[in-house]
Scaffold this motif. Structure first.
Motif, PDB file in Angstrom:
ATOM      1  N   ALA A  13      -5.264   3.783  -8.309  1.00 42.47           N
ATOM      2  CA  ALA A  13      -6.014   5.238  -8.466  1.00 42.47           C
ATOM      3  C   ALA A  13      -6.172   4.848  -9.556  1.00 42.47           C
ATOM      4  CB  ALA A  13      -5.061   5.994  -7.987  1.00 42.47           C
ATOM      5  N   ALA A  14      -4.950   4.731 -10.890  1.00 43.37           N
ATOM      6  CA  ALA A  14      -5.241   3.976 -11.942  1.00 43.37           C
ATOM      7  C   ALA A  14      -5.930   2.785 -12.542  1.00 43.37           C
ATOM      8  CB  ALA A  14      -3.656   3.417 -12.207  1.00 43.37           C
ATOM      9  N   ILE A  15      -6.598   2.272 -11.670  1.00 44.83           N
ATOM     10  CA  ILE A  15      -7.061   0.622 -11.655  1.00 44.83           C
ATOM     11  C   ILE A  15      -8.454   1.471 -11.989  1.00 44.83           C
ATOM     12  CG2 ILE A  15      -8.152  -1.688 -10.961  1.00 44.83           C
ATOM     13  CD1 ILE A  15      -5.336  -1.985 -10.487  1.00 44.83           C
ATOM     14  N   GLU A  16      -8.887   2.255 -10.460  1.00 42.68           N
ATOM     15  CA  GLU A  16     -10.311   2.466 -10.676  1.00 42.68           C
ATOM     16  C   GLU A  16     -10.411   3.477 -11.477  1.00 42.68           C
ATOM     17  OE1 GLU A  16     -13.626   2.100  -9.260  1.00 42.68           O
ATOM     18  OE2 GLU A  16     -12.121   1.133  -8.254  1.00 42.68           O
ATOM     19  N   ALA A  17      -9.845   4.771 -12.344  1.00 42.60           N
ATOM     20  CA  ALA A  17      -9.880   5.520 -12.997  1.00 42.60           C
ATOM     21  C   ALA A  17      -9.991   4.667 -14.566  1.00 42.60           C
ATOM     22  CB  ALA A  17      -8.363   6.825 -13.100  1.00 42.60           C
ATOM     23  N   ALA A 141      -2.449   8.904 -12.644  1.00 37.27           N
ATOM     24  CA  ALA A 141      -1.845   8.237 -11.005  1.00 37.27           C
ATOM     25  C   ALA A 141      -0.559   7.196 -11.137  1.00 37.27           C
ATOM     26  CB  ALA A 141      -3.465   6.972 -11.078  1.00 37.27           C
ATOM     27  N   ALA A 142       0.738   7.849 -10.574  1.00 40.72           N
ATOM     28  CA  ALA A 142       1.594   7.594 -10.786  1.00 40.72           C
ATOM     29  C   ALA A 142       2.420   7.259  -9.453  1.00 40.72           C
ATOM     30  CB  ALA A 142       2.295   8.841 -11.660  1.00 40.72           C
ATOM     31  N   GLY A 143       0.809   7.176  -8.314  1.00 41.86           N
ATOM     32  CA  GLY A 143       1.112   7.352  -7.003  1.00 41.86           C
ATOM     33  C   GLY A 143       2.493   8.237  -6.205  1.00 41.86           C
ATOM     34  N   SER A 144       3.590   7.352  -5.363  1.00 44.21           N
ATOM     35  CA  SER A 144       4.561   7.947  -4.822  1.00 44.21           C
ATOM     36  C   SER A 144       5.523   7.205  -3.783  1.00 44.21           C
ATOM     37  CB  SER A 144       3.216   8.975  -3.618  1.00 44.21           C
ATOM     38  OG  SER A 144       3.278   7.244  -2.582  1.00 44.21           O
ATOM     39  N   VAL A 305      -3.921  12.377 -10.038  1.00 45.58           N
ATOM     40  CA  VAL A 305      -5.378  11.975  -8.225  1.00 45.58           C
ATOM     41  C   VAL A 305      -5.185  10.758  -7.555  1.00 45.58           C
ATOM     42  CG1 VAL A 305      -7.060  11.533 -10.444  1.00 45.58           C
ATOM     43  CG2 VAL A 305      -6.101   9.552 -10.278  1.00 45.58           C
ATOM     44  N   GLY A 306      -5.343  10.584  -6.417  1.00 39.28           N
ATOM     45  CA  GLY A 306      -4.822   9.681  -5.659  1.00 39.28           C
ATOM     46  C   GLY A 306      -3.225  10.589  -5.246  1.00 39.28           C
ATOM     47  N   ASP A 307      -2.394   9.444  -4.973  1.00 38.39           N
ATOM     48  CA  ASP A 307      -0.957   9.390  -3.762  1.00 38.39           C
ATOM     49  C   ASP A 307      -0.595  11.259  -5.344  1.00 38.39           C
ATOM     50  OD1 ASP A 307      -1.889   8.659  -2.205  1.00 38.39           O
ATOM     51  OD2 ASP A 307       0.308   7.007  -2.743  1.00 38.39           O
ATOM     52  N   ALA A 308      -0.351  11.155  -6.276  1.00 38.09           N
ATOM     53  CA  ALA A 308       0.150  12.253  -7.566  1.00 38.09           C
ATOM     54  C   ALA A 308      -0.597  13.628  -6.581  1.00 38.09           C
ATOM     55  CB  ALA A 308      -0.280  11.766  -8.761  1.00 38.09           C
ATOM     56  N   MET A 313      -2.704  10.456   1.653  1.00 34.45           N
ATOM     57  CA  MET A 313      -2.032   9.170   0.793  1.00 34.45           C
ATOM     58  C   MET A 313      -3.067   7.843   0.996  1.00 34.45           C
ATOM     59  SD  MET A 313       1.539  10.109  -0.232  1.00 34.45           S
ATOM     60  CE  MET A 313       1.640  12.125  -1.026  1.00 34.45           C
ATOM     61  N   LEU A 314      -4.389   7.731   0.226  1.00 35.81           N
ATOM     62  CA  LEU A 314      -5.235   7.190   1.074  1.00 35.81           C
ATOM     63  C   LEU A 314      -5.677   6.252  -0.356  1.00 35.81           C
ATOM     64  CD1 LEU A 314      -7.052   8.818   3.904  1.00 35.81           C
ATOM     65  CD2 LEU A 314      -5.701   7.278   4.277  1.00 35.81           C
ATOM     66  N   ALA A 315      -5.583   4.559  -0.153  1.00 33.96           N
ATOM     67  CA  ALA A 315      -5.628   3.657  -1.243  1.00 33.96           C
ATOM     68  C   ALA A 315      -7.810   4.706  -1.415  1.00 33.96           C
ATOM     69  CB  ALA A 315      -6.008   2.825  -0.857  1.00 33.96           C
ATOM     70  N   ASN A 316      -8.628   4.269  -0.451  1.00 38.24           N
ATOM     71  CA  ASN A 316      -9.685   4.427  -0.806  1.00 38.24           C
ATOM     72  C   ASN A 316     -10.031   6.259  -0.917  1.00 38.24           C
ATOM     73  OD1 ASN A 316      -9.130   5.109   1.600  1.00 38.24           O
ATOM     74  ND2 ASN A 316     -11.225   5.528   3.096  1.00 38.24           N
ATOM     75  N   ARG A 317      -9.039   7.328  -0.469  1.00 36.19           N
ATOM     76  CA  ARG A 317      -9.344   8.687  -1.216  1.00 36.19           C
ATOM     77  C   ARG A 317      -9.145   8.714  -3.213  1.00 36.19           C
ATOM     78  NH1 ARG A 317      -4.552  12.091  -2.367  1.00 36.19           N
ATOM     79  NH2 ARG A 317      -5.641  14.015  -2.600  1.00 36.19           N
ATOM     80  N   ALA A 318      -7.901   7.726  -3.028  1.00 36.99           N
ATOM     81  CA  ALA A 318      -7.481   8.024  -4.541  1.00 36.99           C
ATOM     82  C   ALA A 318      -8.180   7.125  -5.498  1.00 36.99           C
ATOM     83  CB  ALA A 318      -6.261   7.174  -4.741  1.00 36.99           C
ATOM     84  N   MET A 319      -9.558   6.044  -4.684  1.00 35.14           N
ATOM     85  CA  MET A 319     -10.052   5.251  -5.608  1.00 35.14           C
ATOM     86  C   MET A 319     -10.667   6.146  -5.998  1.00 35.14           C
ATOM     87  SD  MET A 319      -9.090   1.727  -4.226  1.00 35.14           S
ATOM     88  CE  MET A 319     -10.553   0.636  -4.682  1.00 35.14           C
ATOM     89  N   ALA A 320     -11.970   6.485  -4.994  1.00 30.60           N
ATOM     90  CA  ALA A 320     -12.585   8.213  -5.251  1.00 30.60           C
ATOM     91  C   ALA A 320     -12.819   8.704  -6.287  1.00 30.60           C
ATOM     92  CB  ALA A 320     -13.106   8.475  -3.534  1.00 30.60           C
ATOM     93  N   GLN A 321     -11.230   9.988  -5.503  1.00 31.68           N
ATOM     94  CA  GLN A 321     -10.708  11.280  -6.459  1.00 31.68           C
ATOM     95  C   GLN A 321     -11.183  10.694  -8.310  1.00 31.68           C
ATOM     96  OE1 GLN A 321      -6.984  11.859  -5.158  1.00 31.68           O
ATOM     97  NE2 GLN A 321      -8.140  13.932  -5.661  1.00 31.68           N
TER      98      GLN A 321
END
Length: 444
Positions: A13-17, A141-144, A305-308, A313-321
């Motif tokens: 998520a952080a990378i995509e943002a 985008a700190a994840g989970s 965004v993402g897991d935050a 908690m899905l990688a592609n959902r995180a990247m899209a957000q």
């Protein structure tokens, strides 16, 4: 003047943002306490997918006789698989790091936290302040992190969790898997394919409770047929450990002894170190901030965004957000995130995938509806297309070989408002499994 954007996190998520904001003209700084790739790239998603790829390949070897081939049975080598994990980590995460730097993204190593809504400080492992940033916007985008009841906590030796995939240097003869969501299902499949005797403890919500019941029932039947012992409608209450074994005690009174227990029961947003109160963002422990379609929280200039931002908690959902939030924070024109276009996928074999809503009219076709399924050693599965009353595509479900790939055109149909008639006019390459979605559309 270019906007100053801070992204807290180093995962997908952080990378995509950061990419989205940088390509929109913003000056971007990533603050991450670990190298680019985050937990996902270094400890959980990437390592687990290397293990799953090994399991898939071993499965193909086992099925070679069905294709008229004579092949000796393969055997997993944990040492070589771990070496492969390290190689893929270095290659993939290094590539991501290079892409960010090529876009001019600055990377600051440390733990970021808020001083106010427009101030972020970064501390290193020694607690020293290494940066004081004053961005126009901050994207969290700190994840989970996983959560475990006290009696089910992993020890990294006999009781493991997904984050130990990079250090799994031995394979058990007997393993108990606790949890029947996406990760639990994938590791049940993996351990079974790699030769372990697997007992799966499934609670009252069943297998893959976030998916249509038909999907969980299908994958349960397949894994049971392959030798997985499924204990249903019970909770794992505690794990007793000895030097050489573990015993999982269930709510039904069963005591299952094995060489290893694997616990995958859930995750929660990792927000505890961000000092959100200083930014004016009140979030209860175990909860996630509310966000709008652009990822904005209630505090102007702060996105999550993402897991935050909570489940799913899905990688592609995180990247899209994150892509939407990055563009929006940079001031670019962008449409809001559409969760109904996110494909939810389970990377077992057979795979399970779902997108959108299945509430409308459903058209189901078996995998046997395409020649490709007859060419595969295991061609079981099905595809369903869901339509609203006007024939517009609103969702899809797939179970079988490459199910996750097959739903990409369904996600695009939802995004563009396409109808079954639009899909019916398309004939994919033959023979391929991608034909099945279009076959289903022609059944309308």
């Amino acid at each position: 003047m270019a906007k100053q954007i801070v992204v807290i996190g180093g995962g997908p998520a952080a990378i995509e943002a950061a990419k989205a904001a940088a390509t929109a003209g913003a000056k971007v700084t990533i603050v991450s306490d670990s190298p680019i790739g985050g937990r996902s790239g270094w400890h959980s998603l990437l390592p687990s997918k290397v293990w799953l790829t090994a399991a898939d390949t071993l499965g193909l070897s086992a099925e070679s006789a069905a294709l008229g081939l004579s092949a000796s049975g393969g055997q997993a080598s944990p040492e070589r698989i771990l070496a492969r994990i390290q190689a893929v980590k270095k290659s993939w995460n290094g590539q991501l790091d290079a892409e960010l730097k090529a876009l001019g993204v600055e990377i600051v190593t440390g733990v970021g936290s808020f001083v106010s809504g427009r101030e972020v400080v970064v501390e290193n492992n020694q607690g020293d302040n290494v940066a004081h940033l004053q961005p126009d916007a901050t994207i969290i985008a700190a994840g989970s992190v996983p959560f475990f009841p006290e009696n089910l906590r992993p020890d990294g030796q006999r009781v493991l969790a997904p984050r130990f995939a990079s250090g799994l240097d031995w394979l058990p003869e007997r393993v108990v898997v606790i949890g029947a969501g996406a990760t639990g299902t994938e590791f049940v499949y993996m351990f079974n394919r790699l030769g372990a005797s697997v007992t799966w403890v499934v609670d009252q919500f069943g297998i893959l409770p976030a998916f249509d019941p038909a999907a969980g029932e299908f994958i349960g039947r397949v894994l049971s047929r392959r030798g997985v012992n499924i204990i249903r409608d019970q909770l794992a209450e505690r794990i007793a450990r000895t030097e050489n074994s573990v015993t999982v005690v269930t709510s039904g009174g069963e005591a299952i002894t094995a060489d290893m227990a694997f616990v995958a029961i859930g995750r929660m947003s990792d927000l505890s170190r961000l000092n959100l109160e200083a930014a004016g963002l009140a979030v209860a422990r175990g909860k996630s901030p509310q966000v709008d379609g652009f990822g904005q929280t209630d505090v102007p200039g702060i996105y999550a965004v993402g897991d935050a931002a909570g489940a799913p908690m899905l990688a592609n959902r995180a990247m899209a957000q994150a892509w939407v939030a990055g563009k929006h924070a940079a001031g670019a024109s962008v449409a809001p995130f559409r969760p109904e276009t996110v494909v939810h996928a389970i990377y077992s074999e057979p795979q399970v995938a779902q997108v959108g809503s299945l509430a409308g009219r459903r058209i189901k076709v078996p995998f046997a509806g395409t020649l490709k399924a007859h060419l595969a050693p295991e061609g079981e599965g099905f595809v369903e297309l869901a339509l609203d009353d006007g024939g517009k595509v609103i969702g899809g479900l797939a179970v079988g070989l490459h199910a996750a790939d097959m739903l990409a055109p369904v996600a695009l149909a939802i995004q563009t408002g396409a109808t079954a008639a639009d899909l019916a006019a398309v004939f994919a390459a033959h023979p391929t499994l991608s034909e099945l979605v279009f076959v289903a559309a022609r059944q309308v």
